[in-house]
Design an enzyme around this catalytic site. Sequence first.
Site, PDB file in Angstrom:
ATOM      1  N   ARG A 162     -64.281  21.824   6.872  1.00  0.00           N
ATOM      2  CA  ARG A 162     -65.102  22.965   5.967  1.00  0.00           C
ATOM      3  C   ARG A 162     -64.719  22.352   4.502  1.00  0.00           C
ATOM      4  O   ARG A 162     -65.421  22.406   3.646  1.00  0.00           O
ATOM      5  CB  ARG A 162     -64.618  24.278   6.486  1.00  0.00           C
ATOM      6  N   THR A 163     -63.474  22.250   4.841  1.00  0.00           N
ATOM      7  CA  THR A 163     -62.466  21.906   3.210  1.00  0.00           C
ATOM      8  C   THR A 163     -62.554  20.854   3.102  1.00  0.00           C
ATOM      9  O   THR A 163     -63.295  20.695   1.475  1.00  0.00           O
ATOM     10  CB  THR A 163     -61.130  22.355   3.816  1.00  0.00           C
TER      11      THR A 163
ATOM     12  N   LYS B  19     -48.820   4.018  10.056  1.00  0.00           N
ATOM     13  CA  LYS B  19     -46.957   2.619  10.543  1.00  0.00           C
ATOM     14  C   LYS B  19     -46.206   3.165  10.191  1.00  0.00           C
ATOM     15  O   LYS B  19     -46.126   2.110  10.061  1.00  0.00           O
ATOM     16  CB  LYS B  19     -48.478   1.604  10.186  1.00  0.00           C
TER      17      LYS B  19
ATOM     18  N   ARG C  49     -55.079  17.510   2.059  1.00  0.00           N
ATOM     19  CA  ARG C  49     -54.885  18.767   2.954  1.00  0.00           C
ATOM     20  C   ARG C  49     -53.431  17.611   4.266  1.00  0.00           C
ATOM     21  O   ARG C  49     -53.370  16.663   4.777  1.00  0.00           O
ATOM     22  CB  ARG C  49     -56.064  18.373   3.559  1.00  0.00           C
TER      23      ARG C  49
ATOM     24  N   HIS D 137     -52.107  27.541   0.240  1.00  0.00           N
ATOM     25  CA  HIS D 137     -53.543  27.351  -0.169  1.00  0.00           C
ATOM     26  C   HIS D 137     -55.023  27.472  -1.443  1.00  0.00           C
ATOM     27  O   HIS D 137     -55.390  27.833  -1.100  1.00  0.00           O
ATOM     28  CB  HIS D 137     -54.374  27.586   1.203  1.00  0.00           C
TER      29      HIS D 137
END
Lengths: 321, 321, 321
Positions: free
Chosen positions: A61-62, A90, A112, A140
């Site tokens: 969604r975000t 890596k 995120r 957030h």
Amino acid sequence: MTVSNRLGLKHVLSVSQFDREKLQLICETADRMERIRTSQRKMSILRGYILANVFCEPSTRTDKSFEFAMKRLGGDVGSINDVHVSSFSKGEDLEDGLRSLEACSADIVALRHTEDDAAKRAAAVLSIPVINAGAGREEHPTQALLDVYTLVKERKTTSEVIHERIDGLTVTFVGDLKNGRTVRSKALLLSLFDVKMRFVSPPSIAMPESLRASLRERNVSFTEHESLEEVIRETDVLYVTRTQRERMDKAEYLKVQGSYVVDAQLMELAKPDMVLMHPLPRTGEIAKAVDQDPRAAYFRQIQNGLYVRMALLALLLDASV
Amino acid sequence: MTVSNRLGLKHVLSVSQFDREKLQLICETADRMERIRTSQRKMSILRGYILANVFCEPSTRTDKSFEFAMKRLGGDVGSINDVHVSSFSKGEDLEDGLRSLEACSADIVALRHTEDDAAKRAAAVLSIPVINAGAGREEHPTQALLDVYTLVKERKTTSEVIHERIDGLTVTFVGDLKNGRTVRSKALLLSLFDVKMRFVSPPSIAMPESLRASLRERNVSFTEHESLEEVIRETDVLYVTRTQRERMDKAEYLKVQGSYVVDAQLMELAKPDMVLMHPLPRTGEIAKAVDQDPRAAYFRQIQNGLYVRMALLALLLDASV
Amino acid sequence: MTVSNRLGLKHVLSVSQFDREKLQLICETADRMERIRTSQRKMSILRGYILANVFCEPSTRTDKSFEFAMKRLGGDVGSINDVHVSSFSKGEDLEDGLRSLEACSADIVALRHTEDDAAKRAAAVLSIPVINAGAGREEHPTQALLDVYTLVKERKTTSEVIHERIDGLTVTFVGDLKNGRTVRSKALLLSLFDVKMRFVSPPSIAMPESLRASLRERNVSFTEHESLEEVIRETDVLYVTRTQRERMDKAEYLKVQGSYVVDAQLMELAKPDMVLMHPLPRTGEIAKAVDQDPRAAYFRQIQNGLYVRMALLALLLDASV
């Protein structure tokens, strides 16, 4: 660091960066985005800009909200969904990975991440703007901003000044108050206004002491409860949160899940103009039957999220809107 | 529901929505797409529209076909490959996930899913058009449409009317007739025309009784066989299907695999203008040596798929072509 | 095969395709790309072209470099990250998968693959250009090209002719010389010039005999060493490679890891105008403190990679720059 854009911010990392004036500007810009979008499907104001959408924790969604916001503004998007497969894993650290994206000509980053300080670390090494798209358990900010914007839009009063729309409201948070980062972000942001807060949860997932301390420090009037019925009648804004299954053990989850289900019966006790919000995804906390209720604002929240993110992208990149 | 576009369909969910007139319109629009594309690499007719390409089951070919079709029309694409990582899986249901994408400003959805009724459920909750990009074992309408379009193009006759190109043909389906959803979709769509059908398979993966019943109901003349040699000489269109390894147990797979391999030898028995089709990917059902045979139409099918999907996107979004 | 573009190459598969003239053209075109980009965020010269970015092995950096290069030129990108989920893995071979993308209207392919001959096999079946974006242990030509371009840019001399900037230099390679494909590609490409080479590694991961043979055949003057201190003073270009953890067993890895760490102390021994390069990601081979050293060119390498890939895309698609 000198920041020349109108927002006066180089990055969006935390709700603590915002005051009433900045919120007013964001809400006005988001309004303008909505108006322009009505007449124009795609603008050109960010043509030639590339957003690096870095999601080290999945959130469709975000992720899509940022992507579509950038595309509606005419910009390009490079998605990095770095959960299992990317070379970020890596053995490379986040800082090198992000500096590489900047060197690849990314103009702005939405990040995120699972770690609390990820966005701050990113901002420390990059010369392009960073937007915190959710980090760890703490912050957030874009969700909190879109929640405030939604609140402002849903409270249909004549005033254009957002604090006049918000002051005096009683905002109730219900559900998992311990693990949900949106609660913390939103409560702190709302503490800029003269609101009463009610926090409803089982004791095991009550709000963390750190949030209590922050609210006291800001002189916020708040109370804590175990029963939603206790506070539903006085509530102007009901903010339901998702039970964070991935952040608690199974026994705890099963106990919490279903403690507070918002259904038609509960909505009958609520004010006729209450605003019902949820950051989605929901996992049963709000019955589907409630979707038809005009007070159910959760899908409008997502729509508003698009406009708020368009506003933030345009403001941070100093595009003339 | 009023639908104002020329196709007369709000969504593309099932082959059962189509009649000869709609097929004629789609083929003509696909032809036009091909002609325009020859002179113009990228059109602007869907500029500012966003396709949400939601693939809850992997299918690179269909995924990219929709994506490139949208981009050639000037539109944008948001890809959601929701197999393991997306938040669609945070316990959220499909309906909420798709409504969120709509709220994020998606203009149209292409949905691939493991469940038979996924596209119908999507259409029930969305106000934007939904295209079924393959669902469960039942339906894959855009594949069936591109197969019919390919058949029409490969049969080079003077008539522009598609049923005049198709009527009278003998169409043979060979391979896994039980698990392949494209067989069902295509057989039902071809039943709109006056064609004879031949079904060739080992008994264990013969066509399901439900398909037999549907064909009888529509008065389709069809026969079933175990030997491809029995029918190859009379066949005008040979439709080979992939053995669906992921939908059968290993012993069954090994038995079936290799039962019917189309190779140069078999092609010698076939009519000189037979059309050889396969939805790809193939796993040995057609020998590579056959690729050079002018009757091998399977890579042209993919090309036609691009034009058919361009046509569907433009028609559903009511763009003037 | 007739190739009409100015580069005289249909595909970019191997460093062995390049001579001094081609390198000169690529460096000049990359320079022009950088100049244009300064005044224009996004060009239109590849508008309507689609790059299929096929990464069958994860590599965020190279993936995004190609993607952003294509987008900066105005083109579109279809990303195929085919590690676990794509239908390329439904038993389908690479050739069929790529031919399908071509049939879907892709105009050019960038291919990253685990197998040495993947790009060659791709080129054999496609009529659109293929760029090898790293294949197996052998070749990574675009990395080698951007390394040469970086070297040319970092050696600030008045001459515009690249061999005059490179001839006479001593280039030292240090680290995992056995498993790193960029070493091989770069050493072979540099053998077009009059350079001395130094190879520094523990014996267990020294350069493969095949590379030794190739260099002897080309009359390259080279020596091998175990100690970096031995050669650091005479080195004009130090090329550090990542220890390929995924290509060696754990004991070997632990032994190698940390053998050669470039830190401030080592940099004090180096020439004041030495160029320090690393293909990134690094896993400790270069201390972070060195990032501030003006000789540290590794993030500039990434930037140059964007311009080199823009140049290659434009040249192969014969766009007028």
